[in-house]
Design a protein around this motif. Structure first.
Motif, PDB file in Angstrom:
ATOM      1  N   LYS A  60       0.809  -1.219   0.000  1.00 28.01           N
ATOM      2  CA  LYS A  60       0.000   0.000   0.000  1.00 28.01           C
ATOM      3  C   LYS A  60       0.842   1.268   0.000  1.00 28.01           C
ATOM      4  N   ASN A  61       1.967   1.249   0.711  1.00 31.12           N
ATOM      5  CA  ASN A  61       2.737   2.486   0.851  1.00 31.12           C
ATOM      6  C   ASN A  61       3.913   2.598  -0.114  1.00 31.12           C
ATOM      7  N   ILE A  62       3.986   1.707  -1.096  1.00 32.62           N
ATOM      8  CA  ILE A  62       4.957   1.867  -2.189  1.00 32.62           C
ATOM      9  C   ILE A  62       4.170   2.104  -3.472  1.00 32.62           C
ATOM     10  N   LYS A  63       4.448   3.221  -4.110  1.00 34.42           N
ATOM     11  CA  LYS A  63       3.803   3.548  -5.382  1.00 34.42           C
ATOM     12  C   LYS A  63       4.876   3.608  -6.471  1.00 34.42           C
ATOM     13  N   LYS A  64       4.428   3.663  -7.708  1.00 37.36           N
ATOM     14  CA  LYS A  64       5.385   3.839  -8.801  1.00 37.36           C
ATOM     15  C   LYS A  64       4.897   4.947  -9.726  1.00 37.36           C
ATOM     16  N   LEU A  65       5.834   5.622 -10.336  1.00 36.06           N
ATOM     17  CA  LEU A  65       5.476   6.660 -11.287  1.00 36.06           C
ATOM     18  C   LEU A  65       4.880   6.014 -12.532  1.00 36.06           C
ATOM     19  N   LYS A  66       3.837   6.640 -13.071  1.00 35.61           N
ATOM     20  CA  LYS A  66       3.240   6.178 -14.316  1.00 35.61           C
ATOM     21  C   LYS A  66       4.092   6.702 -15.475  1.00 35.61           C
ATOM     22  N   PRO A  67       3.960   6.133 -16.669  1.00 36.68           N
ATOM     23  CA  PRO A  67       4.731   6.636 -17.819  1.00 36.68           C
ATOM     24  C   PRO A  67       4.544   8.139 -17.998  1.00 36.68           C
ATOM     25  N   GLY A  68       5.660   8.841 -18.168  1.00 42.97           N
ATOM     26  CA  GLY A  68       5.608  10.281 -18.402  1.00 42.97           C
ATOM     27  C   GLY A  68       5.304  11.117 -17.176  1.00 42.97           C
ATOM     28  N   GLU A  69       5.339  10.522 -15.985  1.00 40.20           N
ATOM     29  CA  GLU A  69       4.961  11.246 -14.775  1.00 40.20           C
ATOM     30  C   GLU A  69       6.179  11.832 -14.067  1.00 40.20           C
ATOM     31  N   LYS A  70       5.973  12.975 -13.435  1.00 38.14           N
ATOM     32  CA  LYS A  70       7.016  13.669 -12.681  1.00 38.14           C
ATOM     33  C   LYS A  70       6.563  13.804 -11.242  1.00 38.14           C
ATOM     34  N   ILE A  71       7.461  13.477 -10.321  1.00 35.77           N
ATOM     35  CA  ILE A  71       7.191  13.686  -8.900  1.00 35.77           C
ATOM     36  C   ILE A  71       8.060  14.840  -8.399  1.00 35.77           C
ATOM     37  N   THR A  72       7.452  15.737  -7.654  1.00 31.76           N
ATOM     38  CA  THR A  72       8.176  16.873  -7.070  1.00 31.76           C
ATOM     39  C   THR A  72       8.001  16.819  -5.558  1.00 31.76           C
ATOM     40  N   PHE A  73       9.104  16.906  -4.827  1.00 27.60           N
ATOM     41  CA  PHE A  73       9.025  16.891  -3.366  1.00 27.60           C
ATOM     42  C   PHE A  73      10.045  17.872  -2.799  1.00 27.60           C
ATOM     43  N   ASN A  74       9.812  18.306  -1.582  1.00 28.11           N
ATOM     44  CA  ASN A  74      10.701  19.296  -0.978  1.00 28.11           C
ATOM     45  C   ASN A  74      11.776  18.626  -0.126  1.00 28.11           C
ATOM     46  N   LYS A  75      12.627  19.441   0.482  1.00 26.56           N
ATOM     47  CA  LYS A  75      13.782  18.910   1.220  1.00 26.56           C
ATOM     48  C   LYS A  75      13.370  18.116   2.461  1.00 26.56           C
ATOM     49  N   ASP A  76      12.119  18.306   2.906  1.00 32.46           N
ATOM     50  CA  ASP A  76      11.633  17.565   4.068  1.00 32.46           C
ATOM     51  C   ASP A  76      10.985  16.237   3.678  1.00 32.46           C
ATOM     52  N   GLY A  77      10.936  15.964   2.368  1.00 37.18           N
ATOM     53  CA  GLY A  77      10.369  14.703   1.913  1.00 37.18           C
ATOM     54  C   GLY A  77       8.878  14.732   1.703  1.00 37.18           C
ATOM     55  N   ASN A  78       8.289  15.918   1.685  1.00 39.66           N
ATOM     56  CA  ASN A  78       6.853  16.025   1.432  1.00 39.66           C
ATOM     57  C   ASN A  78       6.596  16.143  -0.064  1.00 39.66           C
ATOM     58  N   ILE A  79       5.675  15.322  -0.574  1.00 39.41           N
ATOM     59  CA  ILE A  79       5.354  15.364  -2.004  1.00 39.41           C
ATOM     60  C   ILE A  79       4.561  16.629  -2.304  1.00 39.41           C
ATOM     61  N   ILE A  80       5.073  17.424  -3.248  1.00 36.70           N
ATOM     62  CA  ILE A  80       4.414  18.668  -3.632  1.00 36.70           C
ATOM     63  C   ILE A  80       3.425  18.413  -4.760  1.00 36.70           C
ATOM     64  N   SER A  81       3.857  17.616  -5.748  1.00 34.61           N
ATOM     65  CA  SER A  81       2.968  17.379  -6.893  1.00 34.61           C
ATOM     66  C   SER A  81       3.362  16.107  -7.632  1.00 34.61           C
ATOM     67  N   LEU A  82       2.377  15.553  -8.335  1.00 31.37           N
ATOM     68  CA  LEU A  82       2.570  14.460  -9.280  1.00 31.37           C
ATOM     69  C   LEU A  82       1.896  14.884 -10.575  1.00 31.37           C
TER      70      LEU A  82
END
Length: 463
Positions: A60-82
């Motif tokens: 449940k707590n492991i995800k994967k990026l979909k084709p062409g997807e970008k993950i953005t997160f900050n220095k504290d490890g919080n996901i900003i956007s997908l």
């Protein structure tokens, strides 16, 4: 970022110490804090299709990026956007012919300081790649598998590949596979993929990659993606009655239209539900139905960023779905994981996103209404590569049936099955079915379950 064709996997885990990124699942599960909670939605989707089609994994707590997807997160490890990103087609691909675009793509894929090999069959796709590769990599070598002591039909592709290699005068490498070899790596070939996978050819792929590693190769070219690029499968042409009715009477908006098309697309996987329904004990956790809305939303995001509305036409949408769902989550997943296991980079020129866009722009409805598959590409190469590859479909590379049904493989599956029923599965009933059914191991519909059995062992799970 994950590449737009989904050839490489990027898994991520948002721990209390930050973001963990990996190309494999196992290292993440080794973290002291990791909780091995099962994602039942992942199991549901993977059982029905034979592969996962979203960002989910078995955990449940492991995800994967979909084709062409970008993950953005900050220095504290919080996901900003997908976000799904846009890949601009290169100008030269817009102006050049299909032939020149393929030549440019293959040239880029042969760039390496190490030896480059190619998985060669008697079929059209790998032969087109070989034809262009020789121009840019004169010392390229070919590989093909030879099954020892089997009916000749299982080695027809091998003989075709050998003949073509001799025609070009390149070094031909014979990967000899014995029944014992196949049996010995059977479970490993599924567990190393780390996700549910139903390809009964996995042991042969793994043995071929192992041979290439022994030969000190680092880069291997493959024709994977050619059928989905050049309109190669029979089902693109024949269709079914439901398909014809939808095409004739469906005049709704594109999103509603595509929902009907998606339903038709997934209905071809109904055959995988037989064993799921038979051995599923708790249908509240796994519901053998597809949630079209999530897959549609993902598809629309990718199309809106990277294609024109032409994709929503019925025939083109089928082609797109195979490229976006089937290829990255089944075929390329296998190539990447089993290739990496042998320190190989498997390169797939026909999965290049620029080339896909070029082909979608060049294809017309007529390419789906011809008597012969891959009509456009056959015309382009009719006088360039050996006629045997132009006129014939590949013989069909598969594993010998009696090997798949061997007592040793069946015994290994039985030994690894959970010893008692769980809240979810009737494992004892499955064990009895495998024990008494002589031909069950060659039935593809059981492989999502068999794949899960080896994942249970790999990750030390209780399901």
């Amino acid at each position: 970022y994950r590449d737009h064709s989904g050839q490489k996997n990027i898994y991520y885990y948002n721990s209390n110490k930050g973001i963990v990124l990996s190309s494999e699942i196992l290292p993440i599960t080794k973290l002291n804090e990791f909780n091995k909670e099962i994602d039942y939605e992942y199991l549901n989707e993977s059982f029905i299709l034979g592969y996962p089609s979203s960002n989910k994994t078995i955990f449940k707590n492991i995800k994967k990026l979909k084709p062409g997807e970008k993950i953005t997160f900050n220095k504290d490890g919080n996901i900003i956007s997908l976000d799904v990103t846009k890949k601009e087609i290169q100008n030269q691909f817009s102006k050049k012919s299909i032939y020149d675009c393929i030549d440019e793509t293959v040239k880029n894929h042969t760039l390496s300081d190490h030896k480059v090999g190619i998985n060669l069959s008697a079929g059209l796709d790998s032969n087109i790649i070989l034809y262009h590769s020789i121009k840019h990599k004169s010392n390229i070598e070919s590989f093909s598998t030879f099954f020892e002591n089997v009916e000749e039909k299982y080695n027809l592709d091998f003989y075709g590949a050998e003949k073509i290699s001799n025609y070009y005068g390149i070094k031909f490498n014979k990967t000899i596979i014995t029944k014992k070899d196949y049996e010995d790596v059977f479970s490993k070939s599924f567990s190393n993929i780390e996700e549910i996978n139903r390809n009964i050819g996995n042991p042969s792929y793994l043995l071929n990659y192992s041979h290439q590693n022994e030969k000190k190769f680092k880069t291997i070219l493959s024709g994977d993606g050619g059928d989905e690029l050049f309109v190669g499968y029979d089902w693109y042409f024949k269709g079914r009655l439901r398909e014809k009715l939808i095409k004739k009477f469906c005049f709704m908006g594109k999103k509603l239209n595509s929902r009907f098309f998606l339903f038709n697309y997934f209905s071809q996987f109904d055959r995988y539900n037989f064993f799921l329904n038979k051995f599923l004990k708790n249908k509240t956790s796994i519901n053998p139905k597809i949630d079209y809305s999530v897959i549609l939303d993902n598809s629309h995001q990718f199309i809106n960023q990277n294609f024109s509305n032409k994709i929503y036409q019925f025939d083109f949408f089928k082609l797109f779905l195979d490229q976006y769902l089937w290829l990255p989550n089944e075929v390329l997943l296998r190539a990447d994981k089993l290739g990496m296991f042998n320190s190989l980079e498997i390169r797939n020129p026909f999965c290049d996103q620029n080339l896909r866009k070029k082909m979608f722009n060049e294809l017309s409805k007529n390419d789906f209404n011809t008597k012969q598959n891959k009509h456009k590409i056959r015309e382009i190469y009719s006088k360039k590569i050996p006629q045997t590859s132009i006129n014939n479909r590949k013989y069909g590379w598969t594993s010998p049936k009696d090997w798949i049904e061997s007592k040793k493989i069946k015994s290994e599956v039985l030994d690894n099955l959970p010893p008692q029923n769980s809240e979810l599965f009737r494992w004892i009933d499955l064990k009895n079915e495998i024990s008494k059914n002589k031909n069950i191991m060659s039935d593809r519909s059981i492989y999502p379950l068999i794949s899960l059995v080896f994942l249970i062992k790999k990750f030390n799970l209780s399901i």
